[in-house]
Motif scaffolding. Sequence first.
Motif, PDB file in Angstrom:
ATOM      1  N   LEU A 139       0.680  -1.071   0.115  1.00  0.00           N
ATOM      2  CA  LEU A 139       0.019  -0.018   0.081  1.00  0.00           C
ATOM      3  C   LEU A 139       1.049   1.321  -0.078  1.00  0.00           C
ATOM      4  O   LEU A 139       0.454   2.482  -0.886  1.00  0.00           O
ATOM      5  CB  LEU A 139      -0.923   0.105   1.293  1.00  0.00           C
ATOM      6  N   LEU A 140       1.766   1.287   0.820  1.00  0.00           N
ATOM      7  CA  LEU A 140       2.675   2.199   0.752  1.00  0.00           C
ATOM      8  C   LEU A 140       3.503   2.448  -0.512  1.00  0.00           C
ATOM      9  O   LEU A 140       3.635   3.788  -0.939  1.00  0.00           O
ATOM     10  CB  LEU A 140       3.929   2.275   1.979  1.00  0.00           C
ATOM     11  N   ALA A 141       3.891   1.593  -1.170  1.00  0.00           N
ATOM     12  CA  ALA A 141       4.279   1.620  -2.663  1.00  0.00           C
ATOM     13  C   ALA A 141       3.451   2.581  -3.685  1.00  0.00           C
ATOM     14  O   ALA A 141       3.926   3.141  -4.469  1.00  0.00           O
ATOM     15  CB  ALA A 141       4.543   0.428  -3.106  1.00  0.00           C
ATOM     16  N   GLY A 148       9.828   9.617  -4.206  1.00  0.00           N
ATOM     17  CA  GLY A 148       9.555   9.920  -2.927  1.00  0.00           C
ATOM     18  C   GLY A 148      10.122   9.425  -1.714  1.00  0.00           C
ATOM     19  O   GLY A 148      10.700   8.014  -1.977  1.00  0.00           O
ATOM     20  N   ARG A 149      10.307   9.843  -0.724  1.00  0.00           N
ATOM     21  CA  ARG A 149      11.144   9.218   0.615  1.00  0.00           C
ATOM     22  C   ARG A 149      10.034   9.085   1.605  1.00  0.00           C
ATOM     23  O   ARG A 149       9.271   9.903   1.988  1.00  0.00           O
ATOM     24  CB  ARG A 149      12.259  10.024   0.748  1.00  0.00           C
ATOM     25  N   MET A 150      10.590   8.133   2.449  1.00  0.00           N
ATOM     26  CA  MET A 150       9.871   7.794   3.806  1.00  0.00           C
ATOM     27  C   MET A 150      10.903   7.649   4.725  1.00  0.00           C
ATOM     28  O   MET A 150      12.028   6.960   4.648  1.00  0.00           O
ATOM     29  CB  MET A 150       9.067   6.524   3.389  1.00  0.00           C
ATOM     30  N   LEU A 151      10.659   8.233   5.985  1.00  0.00           N
ATOM     31  CA  LEU A 151      11.485   7.747   7.150  1.00  0.00           C
ATOM     32  C   LEU A 151      10.842   6.788   7.861  1.00  0.00           C
ATOM     33  O   LEU A 151       9.607   6.897   8.400  1.00  0.00           O
ATOM     34  CB  LEU A 151      11.944   9.049   8.157  1.00  0.00           C
ATOM     35  N   TYR A 181      10.058  -2.522  -3.867  1.00  0.00           N
ATOM     36  CA  TYR A 181       9.323  -1.100  -4.108  1.00  0.00           C
ATOM     37  C   TYR A 181      10.388   0.212  -3.980  1.00  0.00           C
ATOM     38  O   TYR A 181      10.229   0.954  -4.493  1.00  0.00           O
ATOM     39  CB  TYR A 181       7.904  -0.907  -3.573  1.00  0.00           C
ATOM     40  N   PHE A 182      11.331   0.314  -2.810  1.00  0.00           N
ATOM     41  CA  PHE A 182      11.912   0.907  -2.181  1.00  0.00           C
ATOM     42  C   PHE A 182      13.337   0.840  -2.296  1.00  0.00           C
ATOM     43  O   PHE A 182      13.795  -0.387  -1.892  1.00  0.00           O
ATOM     44  CB  PHE A 182      11.546   1.351  -1.207  1.00  0.00           C
ATOM     45  N   GLU A 183      14.294   1.581  -2.670  1.00  0.00           N
ATOM     46  CA  GLU A 183      15.722   1.523  -2.154  1.00  0.00           C
ATOM     47  C   GLU A 183      15.708   1.836  -0.611  1.00  0.00           C
ATOM     48  O   GLU A 183      14.952   2.797  -0.152  1.00  0.00           O
ATOM     49  CB  GLU A 183      16.371   2.602  -2.697  1.00  0.00           C
ATOM     50  N   ARG A 217      11.279   3.404  -5.814  1.00  0.00           N
ATOM     51  CA  ARG A 217      11.768   3.351  -7.068  1.00  0.00           C
ATOM     52  C   ARG A 217      10.956   3.748  -8.110  1.00  0.00           C
ATOM     53  O   ARG A 217       9.594   3.774  -7.964  1.00  0.00           O
ATOM     54  CB  ARG A 217      12.074   1.673  -7.170  1.00  0.00           C
ATOM     55  N   SER A 218      11.321   3.934  -9.207  1.00  0.00           N
ATOM     56  CA  SER A 218      10.454   4.593 -10.480  1.00  0.00           C
ATOM     57  C   SER A 218      10.004   3.390 -11.536  1.00  0.00           C
ATOM     58  O   SER A 218       9.374   3.946 -12.383  1.00  0.00           O
ATOM     59  CB  SER A 218      11.520   5.457 -11.135  1.00  0.00           C
TER      60      SER A 218
END
Length: 219
Positions: A139-141, A148-151, A181-183, A217-218
């Motif tokens: 869902l966050l993806a 975009g970035r997330m802490l 989904y994210f680095e 990630r894009s």
Amino acid sequence: MDPQFWHQCWQTSRIGFHQNGINTHLRGCWHHIGAQPGTQVLVPLCGKSRDMHWLAEQGHSVTGFELSQLAIGDFFEEARLSPVRDTEGPFVRWQQGAFSLYEGDFFQAGALGRQFELAYDRAALIALPPAMRPEYAGLLAKLVKAGGRMLLVTVNHDSAQDQSPPFAVNEREVRTLFDPYFEVVLLERTEEGSNNRRVAAGECSFFDELCFVLTRRSY
């Protein structure tokens, strides 16, 4: 982990997960996000976290999601704010100043058709049992824009009584959940040791806090 569990926590004031101060990782690591003032910040399962005030003080608007009407009411009452309430999709939206808090099930947030450049999670992932975490990451993806970035702040411990939050979510699990989904970059690991009440009580032999920055990630 059904909704009634969380409603009972708030109704009976069993909210040990609520921090009275600003999270130290948020203060110390938010600059890694590269956030511009004025950018909206998504805060899942926000409770009445005072971290949202700190984010607003940095010039951000805050969009939080919280199941408990009591928690949202407390947040605005303690801030001496008088929010306007209306409905948006499956949620009741409470809005005043920099804060828009959505009362309802965060897992329905996709129905709003919104995306965010920034997100902050201090107590959401570690509140979810293992079976719910992959859906949360997916869902966050969808909610965080490409780039975009997330802490993300999690805890890790070895308690054999890991039957209620905060659940242990170690670095390996974070990477397994979010790498598609994210680095994922680990920024900090804080070893609380005997300063943690669960270690002092003999429930576990260690209790660490981990802070990550996740970049969407894009692809």
